[in-house]
Design an enzyme around this catalytic site. Sequence first.
Site, PDB file in Angstrom:
ATOM      1  N   GLY A  46      -8.865   8.966   9.635  1.00  0.00           N
ATOM      2  CA  GLY A  46      -9.237   9.017  11.050  1.00  0.00           C
ATOM      3  C   GLY A  46     -10.380   9.958  11.374  1.00  0.00           C
ATOM      4  CG  ASN A 101      -6.260   1.180  11.477  1.00  0.00           C
ATOM      5  OD1 ASN A 101      -6.632   0.702  12.550  1.00  0.00           O
ATOM      6  ND2 ASN A 101      -4.993   1.371  11.240  1.00  0.00           N
ATOM      7  CB  ALA A 123      -8.793   7.381   4.580  1.00  0.00           C
ATOM      8  N   GLY A 124     -11.575   7.426   6.245  1.00  0.00           N
ATOM      9  CA  GLY A 124     -12.761   8.233   6.459  1.00  0.00           C
ATOM     10  C   GLY A 124     -13.974   7.477   6.955  1.00  0.00           C
ATOM     11  CE  LYS A 150      -2.966   2.865   2.861  1.00  0.00           C
ATOM     12  NZ  LYS A 150      -3.872   2.989   4.020  1.00  0.00           N
TER      13      LYS A 150
END
Lengths: 263, 73
Positions: free
Chosen positions: A166, A214, A192-193, A105
Amino acid sequence: MDAHVTTEDGWIVSGRQFGSRLIVGTGKYKDLPTTAAAIEASGAEIVTVAVRRVNLSDPKAPMLQDYVSPARYTYLPNTAGCFTADDAVRTLRLAREAGGWNLVKLEVLGPPPTLYPDMPATFEAAAALIADGFEVMVYCNDDPIAAKRLEDMGCVAIMPLGAPIGSGLGVQNPLMIQMIIAGAKIPVLVDAGVGTAYDAAFAMELGCDAVLVNSAIALADDPILMARAMKAGVEAGRLAYRAGRIPRINAASPSSPVTGLIR
Amino acid sequence: MDATPELLILTVNGEALSFPAGLTVAGLVTALALDIRKVAVELNREIVPRSTYAQVTLTSGDSLEIVHFIGGG
């Protein structure tokens, strides 16, 4: 689930087939046992990992690999913290030597508070990694032109952000995510998000091949429950996408027959 | 002449460390009590393949990075 539901539910990235459409990160957890339990609950087959210096003063500290077995999960090493192509290549060469994986990644971030993808640096790093034999899944902005260019360069998956890393704000620009999907011949993942299961379902309903989560799991009050929720969200969104939703109309349409009423 | 053993000064993960001369990468990883299967080593910005750890002898001034996988997103 019966065969009608499960048929054709896997996805392929760079020739590797996976059943789960949820990729999870391994960062920000309070401890390694929770990391392991949440990943198990998520059903994920791919996990992102970071590469860092070993702590020479505490060489026997427990390691991620002791809890999240690379024999069971495909490790997807990232380039978090790299700001140049040279740093990204060095980091992932080390990752390849540590684990033997070519699938990586790439993320080259700008400074806080946005941590937005630094696209010129991302293009440069992608070119260097592809030249070095890596299969690059690339974190990028929600820009269909940039996404197409990354695909044309030879990246194996396009991973636009849904919202800042995040932030938990969900997919802020669904139109552009859909345009990226429409133009891509390789997998597109929202990375993300994502804040909660709804956001993961929404991304999948847009037609994403998979979602990467995550913080939303790791920092939830109960990460294991949230991991299970994300699994369900991704599955629900994928099934709804495959099922084909009804059109939106600005009028009511009765659900019960309007004939045969008693008089 | 007294036979003072030569000292090897290495930079490992940014830290200056000294070892007896003649140390190999395999010897260094062992001396640092690291699990050889869970780390990767870069010597003067070049990857050292794990299969060659026992053959690569270190010299004073060498700079090494020893890394492993940790949690990340």
